[in-house]
Design an enzyme around this catalytic site. Structure first.
Site, PDB file in Angstrom:
ATOM      1  N   CYS A 134      -3.125   1.687   6.213  1.00 28.56           N
ATOM      2  CA  CYS A 134      -3.530   0.954   7.428  1.00 28.56           C
ATOM      3  C   CYS A 134      -4.140   1.887   8.457  1.00 28.56           C
ATOM      4  O   CYS A 134      -4.917   1.460   9.304  1.00 28.56           O
ATOM      5  CB  CYS A 134      -2.330   0.226   8.010  1.00 28.56           C
ATOM      6  SG  CYS A 134      -0.949   1.333   8.335  1.00 28.56           S
ATOM      7  N   ASN A 152       0.805  -1.229   0.000  1.00 32.71           N
ATOM      8  CA  ASN A 152       0.000   0.000   0.000  1.00 32.71           C
ATOM      9  C   ASN A 152       0.838   1.279   0.000  1.00 32.71           C
ATOM     10  O   ASN A 152       0.465   2.265  -0.635  1.00 32.71           O
ATOM     11  CB  ASN A 152      -1.008  -0.007   1.153  1.00 32.71           C
ATOM     12  CG  ASN A 152      -0.358  -0.027   2.498  1.00 32.71           C
ATOM     13  OD1 ASN A 152       0.641  -0.703   2.705  1.00 32.71           O
ATOM     14  ND2 ASN A 152      -0.899   0.727   3.418  1.00 32.71           N
ATOM     15  N   GLU A 166       3.413  -5.463  12.269  1.00 24.39           N
ATOM     16  CA  GLU A 166       2.526  -4.308  12.061  1.00 24.39           C
ATOM     17  C   GLU A 166       1.418  -4.795  11.143  1.00 24.39           C
ATOM     18  O   GLU A 166       1.658  -5.040   9.961  1.00 24.39           O
ATOM     19  CB  GLU A 166       3.284  -3.146  11.418  1.00 24.39           C
ATOM     20  CG  GLU A 166       4.407  -2.583  12.251  1.00 24.39           C
ATOM     21  CD  GLU A 166       3.933  -1.965  13.547  1.00 24.39           C
ATOM     22  OE1 GLU A 166       2.759  -1.537  13.635  1.00 24.39           O
ATOM     23  OE2 GLU A 166       4.730  -1.923  14.503  1.00 24.39           O
TER      24      GLU A 166
HETATM   25  P1  NAD Z   1       0.043  -9.440   3.026  1.00 29.76           P
HETATM   26  O1  NAD Z   1       0.053  -9.928   4.436  1.00 29.76           O
HETATM   27  O2  NAD Z   1      -0.669 -10.214   2.008  1.00 29.76           O
HETATM   28  O3  NAD Z   1       1.547  -9.322   2.481  1.00 29.76           O
HETATM   29  C1  NAD Z   1       2.533  -8.528   3.118  1.00 29.76           C
HETATM   30  C2  NAD Z   1       3.894  -9.053   2.748  1.00 29.76           C
HETATM   31  O4  NAD Z   1       4.068 -10.342   3.313  1.00 29.76           O
HETATM   32  C3  NAD Z   1       4.120  -9.219   1.249  1.00 29.76           C
HETATM   33  O5  NAD Z   1       5.444  -8.869   0.945  1.00 29.76           O
HETATM   34  C4  NAD Z   1       3.895 -10.708   1.045  1.00 29.76           C
HETATM   35  O6  NAD Z   1       4.553 -11.231  -0.077  1.00 29.76           O
HETATM   36  C5  NAD Z   1       4.479 -11.261   2.331  1.00 29.76           C
HETATM   37  N1  NAD Z   1       3.980 -12.580   2.725  1.00 29.76           N
HETATM   38  C6  NAD Z   1       2.766 -13.125   2.440  1.00 29.76           C
HETATM   39  N2  NAD Z   1       2.691 -14.361   2.988  1.00 29.76           N
HETATM   40  C7  NAD Z   1       3.858 -14.590   3.625  1.00 29.76           C
HETATM   41  C8  NAD Z   1       4.385 -15.669   4.380  1.00 29.76           C
HETATM   42  N3  NAD Z   1       3.683 -16.779   4.586  1.00 29.76           N
HETATM   43  N4  NAD Z   1       5.628 -15.564   4.900  1.00 29.76           N
HETATM   44  C9  NAD Z   1       6.340 -14.443   4.718  1.00 29.76           C
HETATM   45  N5  NAD Z   1       5.911 -13.387   3.996  1.00 29.76           N
HETATM   46  C10 NAD Z   1       4.678 -13.456   3.463  1.00 29.76           C
HETATM   47  O7  NAD Z   1      -0.453  -7.944   3.114  1.00 29.76           O
HETATM   48  P2  NAD Z   1      -0.757  -6.946   1.899  1.00 29.76           P
HETATM   49  O8  NAD Z   1      -2.021  -7.374   1.247  1.00 29.76           O
HETATM   50  O9  NAD Z   1       0.479  -6.792   1.086  1.00 29.76           O
HETATM   51  O10 NAD Z   1      -0.965  -5.571   2.680  1.00 29.76           O
HETATM   52  C11 NAD Z   1      -2.193  -5.140   3.189  1.00 29.76           C
HETATM   53  C12 NAD Z   1      -2.249  -5.366   4.676  1.00 29.76           C
HETATM   54  O11 NAD Z   1      -1.151  -4.731   5.315  1.00 29.76           O
HETATM   55  C13 NAD Z   1      -3.489  -4.760   5.308  1.00 29.76           C
HETATM   56  O12 NAD Z   1      -4.014  -5.673   6.232  1.00 29.76           O
HETATM   57  C14 NAD Z   1      -2.968  -3.535   6.026  1.00 29.76           C
HETATM   58  O13 NAD Z   1      -3.720  -3.110   7.127  1.00 29.76           O
HETATM   59  C15 NAD Z   1      -1.613  -4.000   6.450  1.00 29.76           C
HETATM   60  N6  NAD Z   1      -0.744  -2.868   6.744  1.00 29.76           N
HETATM   61  C16 NAD Z   1      -0.420  -2.601   8.039  1.00 29.76           C
HETATM   62  C17 NAD Z   1       0.374  -1.514   8.347  1.00 29.76           C
HETATM   63  C18 NAD Z   1       0.766  -1.189   9.764  1.00 29.76           C
HETATM   64  O14 NAD Z   1       1.683  -0.417   9.943  1.00 29.76           O
HETATM   65  N7  NAD Z   1       0.100  -1.744  10.760  1.00 29.76           N
HETATM   66  C19 NAD Z   1       0.850  -0.698   7.316  1.00 29.76           C
HETATM   67  C20 NAD Z   1       0.481  -0.999   6.006  1.00 29.76           C
HETATM   68  C21 NAD Z   1      -0.314  -2.089   5.719  1.00 29.76           C
END
Ligand code: NAD
Length: 480
Positions: free
Chosen positions: A282, A150, A248
């Site tokens: 987020c 994002n 996070e």
């Molecule tokens: P996601 O969890 O699908 O992916 C995030 C990252 O993790 C990607 O690089 C992905 O390839 C990797 N990943 C996926 N499965 C994995 C695994 N099994 N092992 C290791 N890595 C893995 O999230 P997304 O769809 O990319 O992002 C959206 C989410 O992120 C939303 O829920 C949003 O709220 C959250 N977010 C949180 C914050 C915060 O600071 N709290 C900030 C931004 C986004």
């Protein structure tokens, strides 16, 4: 076709598997690039490079490490137009947002931690007449940083900068959905002469390369930002290894809007908090609780603004709302709108996919959507949608507003809109979120702790919290 490569040991290289994943431009729905579908073999190469680089990087005087971080920041600023364009194409966000927010913030992350590492003092505890303790804070070694789509470069560098500043070597993975600016960061590292192997950037899916990073024994800590379900899977995977883990995760952020707020300013700011980056931040507000005396007026003001905000080609300078990041994400967001209707919700504005003409005809555009008449227990009030969809509910008392806001499994960020500061202080104290903004949103001081409670995560980023995460503390006790 733009084929990108992994950045390992200071060089770009193809994945060992020779396999690639399509990279799609959200505004057009077309494949415009290929990214490495990396595996554990690539992680192995990156770990070897990081191991080689680690002794010199750890031993480097702080000032010299800081010089590298400042040089990276400067180079990001020098390339701001190129990076903003890449981010907008890759993510679908308005180019103006990338230019004003994402890319400058990536530079700030490096500048901030270049300075923070020199302010990170160790503690000392004297036992009068007996002994003195001092605490060393030492780099962990090789750490993994995994980030979402994002705010691609913004969040990628929010992890990498403190990890490097603390003296670690890094293996970092951006989201496979938005890999482009992370790739360009490798060029920037080459340009400033960052020693080979200090930062390695791997591309690919979470299931393959993400998991391989998490599981590699030489990688001693994982800093992860992404969805709550992914975070839970990683926590489970890492539990037996006792790796340091920072999570996070998702949010379902309440905005508490009181009748005594500065009406016009609050409408503007709450609207921005709801729909910035197509609601894909987020920290975006998604549950709006509005005090009953101003409910109708506030609702109408939001509807008017939503009707006036039309998605457009994100590459246009005047675009204020771009595309959602992917087709699957668009479908997910639309499915929540349908669910809201089934649960009795009124769609007051938006609710429809938008088809633009010209190059963006197949893009993933959605109208800003406002829904009311849903109970707090409805899916749209409890589950993270992460798109341009907000719900409205009226309330009558401070206690009720607080109870509604706290009725959530998440706990990331709250905004409170009121001129009554005593009320704001009281609610801030009792609300179950890691971040509270009063009469503002996304006003960031990088020294402050950043993160959420409950299903929104574990640990905090930002300032010295991040420096603590990326170091091991070791107490030394000297008896007189
Ligand atoms: P996601 O969890 O699908 O992916 C995030 C990252 O993790 C990607 O690089 C992905 O390839 C990797 N990943 C996926 N499965 C994995 C695994 N099994 N092992 C290791 N890595 C893995 O999230 P997304 O769809 O990319 O992002 C959206 C989410 O992120 C939303 O829920 C949003 O709220 C959250 N977010 C949180 C914050 C915060 O600071 N709290 C900030 C931004 C986004």
């Amino acid at each position: 076709m733009d084929t990108i490569a992994n950045f390992i040991n200071g060089q770009y290289q193809a994945p060992q598997s020779q396999q690639y994943i399509d990279n799609i431009e959200p505004a057009t729905g077309e494949i415009y690039g290929q990214i490495p579908d990396s595996t554990g073999e690539d992680v192995e190469l990156a770990v070897t490079a990081a191991k080689k680089a680690l002794p010199a990087w750890q031993a480097m005087p702080l000032e010299q490490r800081a010089d590298f971080l400042n040089a990276i920041a400067q180079e990001i600023e020098n390339r701001i137009e190129e990076l903003a364009l890449a981010e907008s194409i890759d993510n679908g966000k308005p180019i103006s947002l990338a230019r004003i927010v994402d890319i400058p913030r990536a530079a700030s992350n490096f500048k901030f931690f270049a300075h923070a590492c020199s302010q990170f003092a160790s503690e000392s505890h004297a036992m009068a007449g007996v002994a003195i303790n001092y605490t060393l804070r030492q780099p962990i070694g090789i750490v993994g940083c995994i980030s979402p789509w994002n705010l691609p470069l913004y969040l990628f560098t929010w992890k990498i900068a403190p990890a490097l500043a603390a003296g670690n070597c890094v293996i970092a993975k951006p989201s496979e959905v938005t890999p482009k600016t992370a790739t360009l960061l490798g060029e920037i590292c080459q340009k400033v002469g960052l020693p080979a192997g200090v930062l390695n950037i791997l591309h690919g899916s979470g299931a393959k390369v993400g998991q391989a990073i998490c599981q590699h024994q030489a990688i001693k800590a994982i800093s992860f930002t992404g969805g709550t379900t992914t975070g839970a899977a990683i926590a489970k995977l890492l539990a037996p290894s006792f790796k340091k883990l920072s999570l996070e995760l998702g949010g379902k952020n309440p905005a508490l809007i009181f009748a005594d707020c500065d009406f016009n300013n609050t409408v503007d700011e709450v609207f921005r908090a709801s729909f910035a980056n197509q609601g894909q931040i987020c920290l975006c507000a998604s549950r709006l609780y509005i005090e009953r005396p101003i409910y109708e007026k506030f609702k109408q003001a939001l509807i008017d603004k939503a009707n006036a905000l039309q998605p457009s080609d994100p590459l246009l300078a005047e675009s204020k709302m771009g595309a959602l990041v992917s087709k699957s994400h668009l479908d997910k967001v639309i499915s929540y709108i349908e669910l809201a209707k089934n649960e009795g919700g009124n769609v007051l504005a938006g609710g429809q996919r938008v088809t633009l003409s010209g190059r963006c005809q197949q893009g993933y555009f959605l109208q800003p959507t406002i829904i009311d008449n849903l109970p707090n227990s409805a899916s749209c009030n409890q589950e993270e949608i992460f798109g341009p969809v907000i719900t409205l509910q009226p309330f009558d008392t401070d206690e009720q507003a607080l109870a509604l806001a706290n009725d959530s499994n998440y706990g990331l960020a709250t905004t409170i809109w009121t001129k009554n500061l005593s009320r704001a202080h009281q609610i801030a104290e009792q609300i179950n979120t890691g971040i509270v903004w009063v009469n503002s949103w996304l006003l960031r001081d990088l020294r402050t702790p950043f993160g959420g409670m409950n299903q929104s995560g574990l640990g905090r980023e930002g300032g010295l919290e991040a420096m603590r995460f990326f170091t091991e503390s070791k107490n030394v006790c000297i008896k007189y």
